[in-house]
Enzyme design. Structure first.
Site, PDB file in Angstrom:
ATOM      1  N   LYS B  81     -26.785 -26.706-105.089  1.00  0.00           N
ATOM      2  CA  LYS B  81     -27.647 -26.333-103.962  1.00  0.00           C
ATOM      3  C   LYS B  81     -28.571 -27.507-103.642  1.00  0.00           C
ATOM      4  O   LYS B  81     -29.134 -28.114-104.563  1.00  0.00           O
ATOM      5  CB  LYS B  81     -28.473 -25.090-104.352  1.00  0.00           C
ATOM      6  CG  LYS B  81     -29.325 -24.519-103.214  1.00  0.00           C
ATOM      7  CD  LYS B  81     -30.078 -23.270-103.657  1.00  0.00           C
ATOM      8  CE  LYS B  81     -30.834 -22.612-102.513  1.00  0.00           C
ATOM      9  NZ  LYS B  81     -31.552 -21.386-102.922  1.00  0.00           N
ATOM     10  N   SER B 161     -30.873 -17.322 -99.739  1.00  0.00           N
ATOM     11  CA  SER B 161     -30.837 -18.660 -99.196  1.00  0.00           C
ATOM     12  C   SER B 161     -29.710 -19.536 -99.729  1.00  0.00           C
ATOM     13  O   SER B 161     -29.367 -20.530 -99.091  1.00  0.00           O
ATOM     14  CB  SER B 161     -32.165 -19.358 -99.491  1.00  0.00           C
ATOM     15  OG  SER B 161     -32.310 -19.584-100.881  1.00  0.00           O
ATOM     16  N   SER B 185     -32.143 -14.791-103.589  1.00  0.00           N
ATOM     17  CA  SER B 185     -31.355 -15.881-102.991  1.00  0.00           C
ATOM     18  C   SER B 185     -30.105 -16.305-103.754  1.00  0.00           C
ATOM     19  O   SER B 185     -29.312 -17.089-103.224  1.00  0.00           O
ATOM     20  CB  SER B 185     -32.236 -17.113-102.783  1.00  0.00           C
ATOM     21  OG  SER B 185     -33.071 -16.940-101.682  1.00  0.00           O
TER      22      SER B 185
END
Lengths: 95, 496
Positions: B81, B161, B185
């Site tokens: 990420k 997210s 997330s």
């Protein structure tokens, strides 16, 4: 409590975010929507409940107050938008 | 050499064993993923691809394997990420304000992965500063969910997210990915892409080098194809770290071993407050089925109560923005990142750099945070929310007197259409209704794929564990996984 346009301008100033004038009224509406929803916390009697200060059961760790790292001026300034001789360049602050 | 499709569809555990047994090289494996990523550009799952570097890392891994020196994740290609700082590779947090930021240091979690021999394929897309539940607030554009409904060609969100990581795992663009979870997330995007997402206990993974959103809630974790893969990833990601003062001083156990075994006698709590209005019947039915699966394997089902559940989201939307407004004060246009052109003075430099550099959702949250921390409002909002947080955490403590894990739905619905919830921030926030309580209490939670909706979209179940009891959590998750026998994958419509 209701957030008006002046309040938005004031908190935008505190947050150091330039919010264009056209966004002030819509932002006030959005924040009001959120704060009205948050008002439901008023239903809960939390008198005498301690505020959470740490989510983990452990105590914050202590260490000796001594230098463990440093001498990395190159690395620290390599991403600066403007720098010279390991200084950050900004507009004139003091006349 | 196996066909490239067989390579990329392997689980992390299968690839680990294939590499160890010399059935495939890391270069072959990594090359297959680099090609798959190249062909999957329409998904927009990656912000930065690092294929060349990946192949070099793979070659180095192959040499170590040949010498019998391989680490726990030797030669295994992963996606990271883009919230984890990676030395020498641009790290954006999906924000314009970080500009072309190239970290001169490495996050502890990613350092642990590289030390174990893992290969980095690239940096995945996310909501800006991890603020969002659909990956639509990214400065680099939305990510498309690899899944589409079987009666429509509409593009759906991958959740957020960690939407890019979720899409990359679901589309076979990596063996596994890292995510971060502040309010859901990791778990919410994993659930709506039909994969596994684990948020560990607060303090289990170091936060050092992860771009901060809300420091008392943020926690890194794995996003994987299977529960076993999550156990493998967590073993390496977790560590005791002097660079993070909230990192837990507890040895990291062998989760893969703890995951094994029967759930006979395990007490599974069903929190009655998680039955909320407006949740589709399919989700409720899946939840009941999940409890039946565990019962059939010898678990005891107990109804429990978490009375403050409905206050969790509003509490979160005070605490998280307050911490964000403080954390994001560092983006000043001076030391790194984006700076507005021709500032007339220092205040103008700050205000315009931040006004131009932060997207709409980030600005909204920074303003909320600034407001609830400002003089005159602190007690009414922030102090009150911190008290609610204590009550929410106590709910869990009481529930865990009666049970060992909790079973809940992971999300209030399947993946939704791009653009369908962006007009109303509140509607977007409600996506995290089942996950956010766990962050407020600092507990571990895992989303496991459990079924499909009538129109073919994945749904997940969530299990919640006691602090630092990821072993039991994974064991229960494996029981759900085995009973659900979820073998579905999205059709590869994006391959050009």
């Amino acid at each position: 409590m209701s957030v008006d346009k002046d309040t938005v301008r004031r908190i935008a100033r505190l947050a150091r975010i330039a919010v264009p004038e056209a966004r002030i009224a819509p932002m006030a509406d959005e924040l009001n929507g959120i704060f009205q929803w948050v008002e439901m916390l008023g239903e809960v009697d939390a008198e005498g409940v301690p505020a959470m200060t740490s989510v983990a059961a452990q105590k914050l760790k202590w260490r000796k107050d001594e230098v463990s790292d440093g001498g990395q001026a190159d690395a620290l300034t390599q991403n600066a938008p403007d720098s010279e001789d390991h200084f950050f360049i900004v507009p004139k602050v003091v006349e | 050499m196996a066909a490239s499709n067989d390579l990329i569809s392997m689980t992390l555990a299968q690839a680990r064993d294939a590499l160890r047994d010399g059935k495939v090289s890391s270069r072959e494996l990594t090359g297959a993923f680099v090609s798959a990523i190249e062909a999957a550009k329409p998904l927009n799952a990656f912000i930065t691809e690092s294929g060349e570097q990946a192949l070099k890392m793979a070659d180095a891994s192959d040499q170590r394997i040949a010498k019998g020196e391989g680490g726990a994740l030797e030669g295994l290609p992963l996606a990271i990420k883009d919230l984890f700082c990676t030395r020498g590779t641009r790290t954006t947090a999906a924000s314009k304000i970080l500009g072309e930021f190239v970290p001169p240091y490495e996050s502890t979690v990613t350092q642990n992965l590289w030390d174990a021999g893992a290969v980095m394929l690239g940096k995945t897309n996310l909501d800006e500063f991890a603020m969002g539940s659909s990956n639509e607030t990214s400065f680099f554009g939305p990510v498309f969910n690899p899944w589409r409904a079987n009666d429509s060609n509409a593009n759906l969100v991958p959740g957020g997210s960690s939407g890019g990581s979720a899409a990359a795992v679901a589309a076979d663009l990596c063996l596994a990915a890292t995510g971060t979870d502040t309010g859901g997330s990791i778990r919410q995007p994993a659930a709506v892409t039909g994969r596994v997402g684990l948020k560990p206990t607060y303090g289990r993974c170091s936060r050092f080098g992860i771009v901060a959103f809300a420091s008392s809630l943020d926690q890194a974790g794995p996003m994987t194809k299977t529960v076993r893969d999550a156990a493998i990833m967590l073993k390496t990601m977790a560590s005791v770290d002097a660079k993070d003062s909230t990192s837990a001083d507890l040895a990291v156990p062998d989760y893969e071993q703890l995951m094994e075994g029967s759930i006979k006698g395990l007490r599974v709590g069903i929190p009655k407050e998680y039955r909320i209005d407006g949740v589709p019947a399919e989700i409720d039915a899946l939840w009941t089925r999940g409890a039946d699966w565990l019962k059939a394997q010898g678990a005891e089902i107990v109804e429990v109560s978490l009375p403050h559940t409905k206050y969790a989201l509003p509490t979160y939307y005070i605490v998280a923005p307050a911490e964000a407004s403080s954390n994001l004060a560092r983006y000043d246009g001076v030391r790194f990142g984006y700076r507005a052109a021709d500032p007339k003075d220092i205040t103008d430099l700050y205000e315009r750099s931040r006004g131009e550099g932060f997207g709409a959702e980030v600005q909204r949250r920074v303003l909320i945070g600034t407001y609830v921390l400002s003089a005159g409002y602190y007690d009414a909002y922030y102090a009150k929310a911190q008290k609610l947080r204590t009550l929410i955490a106590r709910d869990f403590t009481s529930a865990f007197d009666q049970c060992d894990v909790l079973l809940t739905p992971a999300t209030p619905g399947p993946a939704f259409a791009i653009g369908s919830k962006t007009a109303d921030p509140l509607e977007m926030y409600l996506n995290d209704v089942f996950t956010v309580t766990v962050n407020l209490a600092g507990l571990p939670g895992i989303a496991v794929p459990a079924g499909l909706t009538a129109n073919g979209l994945p749904l997940g179940l969530q299990l919640i564990g006691k602090a630092f009891d990821e072993g039991t959590l994974l064991r229960a998750a494996r029981a759900v996984e085995e009973a659900a026998d979820f073998k579905h994958s999205p059709a590869k419509w994006w391959s050009v």
